[in-house]
Design a protein around this motif. Structure first.
Motif, short mmCIF file in Angstrom:
data_model
loop_
_atom_site.label_atom_id
_atom_site.label_comp_id
_atom_site.label_asym_id
_atom_site.label_seq_id
_atom_site.Cartn_x
_atom_site.Cartn_y
_atom_site.Cartn_z
N LYS A 139 0.81 -1.23 0.00
CA LYS A 139 0.00 0.00 0.00
C LYS A 139 0.84 1.27 0.00
CE LYS A 139 -2.88 -0.22 3.56
NZ LYS A 139 -3.52 -1.46 3.93
N GLU A 140 1.93 1.24 0.76
CA GLU A 140 2.72 2.46 0.97
C GLU A 140 3.61 2.75 -0.24
OE1 GLU A 140 2.85 -0.30 3.05
OE2 GLU A 140 1.25 0.51 4.32
N ARG A 141 3.70 4.03 -0.58
CA ARG A 141 4.56 4.39 -1.71
C ARG A 141 6.03 4.24 -1.30
NH1 ARG A 141 6.15 9.52 -3.09
NH2 ARG A 141 5.05 9.27 -5.06
N ARG A 142 6.90 4.12 -2.29
CA ARG A 142 8.32 3.97 -1.98
C ARG A 142 9.16 4.30 -3.20
NH1 ARG A 142 8.62 -2.28 -0.93
NH2 ARG A 142 10.69 -1.80 -0.18
N THR A 143 10.45 4.50 -2.94
CA THR A 143 11.38 4.77 -4.03
C THR A 143 12.33 3.59 -4.15
OG1 THR A 143 11.20 7.13 -3.63
CG2 THR A 143 13.14 6.39 -4.83
N LEU A 144 12.55 3.15 -5.37
CA LEU A 144 13.42 1.99 -5.59
C LEU A 144 14.54 2.37 -6.56
CD1 LEU A 144 10.62 -0.70 -5.98
CD2 LEU A 144 12.21 -0.47 -4.06
#
Ligand code: GLC
Ligand code: CA
Length: 558
Positions: free
Chosen positions: A515-520
């Motif tokens: 659900k949570e946004r993230r940077t990869l």
């Protein structure tokens, strides 16, 4: 691996009873399927597998065949079938039937004759044993519960073997005469113009003989058939013979329902001269299953899902072409199973679609999957049709699980989830029938149906179309169909990402499975965004990182 005509195609499974009813009797039928061929063409499906439509008492919904040469009148006539094959051909589509030859129905004339004369010709088509002092020949548990042995009608001391339901007696493949009957039947269908078959439960045709007990794995004193299958040797002799006598001379496409294959046997199964063209990847499906029953199963997490997919991909490599699914008529809906509970929405459904569709292998869509159909609620066990759910419900109760929780297990794992009618529109019975459907419609049909999605460019349906078009796009198809699969960020929690690589081209499929946004991190700059289930602005990626919303999946040329 040799290239084949079907590698770039899209396959689609139809469960005829629940697809489209043309005459208002509440049962889907062949004319219903014919009326939807243009729809399937629009979606982009090429190969259509029909679950069984042969004459059958439907004790296991057609997987109990009473006559291999006739169409069950509930589904239509042989003329309808010929029409379907011809109409499909006109549209460059291919029809597969379901080949169910581990067992037939107890209403098949072979079995009736075996009951009349167990020592005669037809007695040898089955496994019939004389039982003294009530001791059964072995303690195997049938897949649908209870011993695999039942009394042969008309005989006090004789029992017959059924590894599935008691109305599905196992055919004795050790008998060459029986095998001849099967090959004749297969060739008869292929001569009619079928493209091939999906092959049911096929690993069960070889039994470890003579019959013997294995250690009990439940309190009923019985043992899973799987324990026997681990020891059974020589299934390849039957499968190779069947291929040589039927599929090979017809150049037929076949896909095996194979569980329990031994890894070293993969080249024999789906290598260049394999027994089958392809077989399903069930790694995700069997994850967490317990011999104890559904009440002991462990739910699958996003990391487990990813690991299962990658395990299969590594195992298969370039040996052959696996068939990829997220669901079928025996499983709950993929979106209800692989997306964490409560999180299934359009975005996460499209993410899951992206992930399974673009791994190496043949992508299959099960009817309704393309509109994001979900599991159906169950109010009471009385409304459940599926024999395996009913058995598992009882097993759970006997193990002390509460009624409420047992019902919940049926909702979570039951086969009816995939068998509720296709949701065409928000009208009567979701547009499936003008009458009363044979099984309840999922109450969410007013929100989830094809009509509301067909002209909405952002719908799940149109996302599936985009995936199909992308995989067939000549600019990328060589990579997406044949390119090597290399996992990326393999140990990152709630991430599933992989490269598809061919000489001169690399495509990265990357998904934020939470659900949570993230940077990869990105291994190299993005050249092209080929597809994304949510908007992916140029500002969201730099040369070295991409920032993804919850359940965002992107397909990037890098
Ligand atoms: C396969 C079928 C399933 C059926 C069983 C017995 O697993 O997919 O629906 O119940 O075989 O034929
Ligand atoms: Ca009908």
């Amino acid at each position: 691996m040799k290239k084949q005509w079907w590698h770039g195609k899209t396959a689609y499974q139809i469960y005829p009873k629940s697809f489209c009813d043309s005459n208002g009797d509440g049962i889907g039928d062949l004319q219903g399927i014919i009326s939807k061929l243009d729809y399937l063409k629009e979606l982009g499906a090429d190969i259509l597998w029909l679950s069984p439509i042969y004459v059958s008492p439907l004790a296991d919904q057609g997987y109990d065949i009473a006559d291999y040469y006739r169409i069950d009148p509930r589904f239509g006539t042989m003329e309808d079938m010929d029409e379907l094959i011809a109409e499909a051909k006109k549209r460059d589509m291919y029809i597969l039937m379901d080949l169910v030859v581990n067992h037939c129905s107890d209403e098949h004339e072979w079995f009736k004759k075996a009951c009349e004369d167990p020592d005669g010709k037809y007695g040898k088509y089955f496994y019939i044993e004389t039982v003294k002092d009530g001791k059964l020949p072995c303690n195997w548990r049938s897949y649908f519960g209870g011993p695999v042995w039942d009394r042969l009608p008309g005989h006090e001391d004789k029992y017959y073997l059924h590894v599935f339901h008691k109305k599905q007696p196992d055919l004795n493949w050790e008998n060459p005469e029986l095998r001849e009957e099967i090959y004749t039947m297969i060739n008869w269908w292929l001569d009619k113009g079928l493209a091939g078959f999906r092959i049911d439960a096929i690993i069960n045709i070889k039994k470890a003989l003579p019959f013997k007990d294995y250690p009990a794995d439940r309190e009923d004193g019985l043992t899973s058939v799987q324990n026997m299958l681990h020891e059974a040797k020589g299934v390849g002799e039957f499968l190779g013979e069947m291929r040589d006598r039927t599929f090979l001379p017809h150049n037929a496409f076949t896909v095996g329902e194979v569980f329990n294959e031994k890894e070293e046997e993969l080249p024999d199964f789906i290598g260049d001269n394999g027994y089958f063209s392809s077989m399903y990847d069930f790694e995700e499906n069997i994850f967490g299953r317990s011999h104890q029953g559904w009440h002991k199963d462990t739910p699958i997490t996003p990391d487990d899902y990813r690991n299962c997919v990658f395990r299969t991909q590594k195992k298969i490599g370039d040996i052959g072409f696996i068939s990829n699914i997220i669901e079928n008529h025996d499983e709950p809906r993929g979106v209800s199973r692989y997306i964490p509970e409560g999180d299934a929405d359009d975005a996460s459904k499209k993410m899951l679609a992206t992930l399974y569709f673009l791994v190496r292998g043949l992508p299959w869509i099960y009817q309704g999957q393309e509109i994001g159909m979900e599991n159906a609620p169950v109010r009471s066990i009385e409304e459940v049709d599926d024999i395996s759910s009913i058995d598992e419900y009882k097993v759970a109760l006997a193990a002390g699980v509460s009624e409420k929780e047992a019902l919940h297990l049926v909702e979570r794992y039951g086969r009816d989830n995939a068998r509720t009618p296709f949701q065409w529109n928000d009208g009567n019975a979701a547009g499936f029938t003008d009458g009363t459907p044979w099984i309840r419609v999922n109450p969410n049909y007013t929100a989830i149906n094809l009509e509301s999605q067909r002209h909405d460019p952002d719908s799940v349906y149109n996302y599936y179309r985009k995936l199909i078009i992308l995989r067939k796009n000549p600019l990328y198809s060589e990579t997406l169909i044949y390119g090597e699969l290399i996992p990326y960020l393999e140990n990152e929690h709630n991430v599933m990402a992989y490269f598809r690589r061919s000489p001169g081209q690399t495509i990265l499929v990357i998904a934020n499975f939470q659900k949570e946004r993230r940077t990869l991190p990105l291994p190299s700059p993005v050249k092209n965004v080929l597809l994304s289930n949510l908007p992916l602005e140029a500002a969201s990626y730099t040369g070295t990182a991409v920032s993804l919303e919850g359940y965002q999946a992107a397909v990037l040329e890098i």
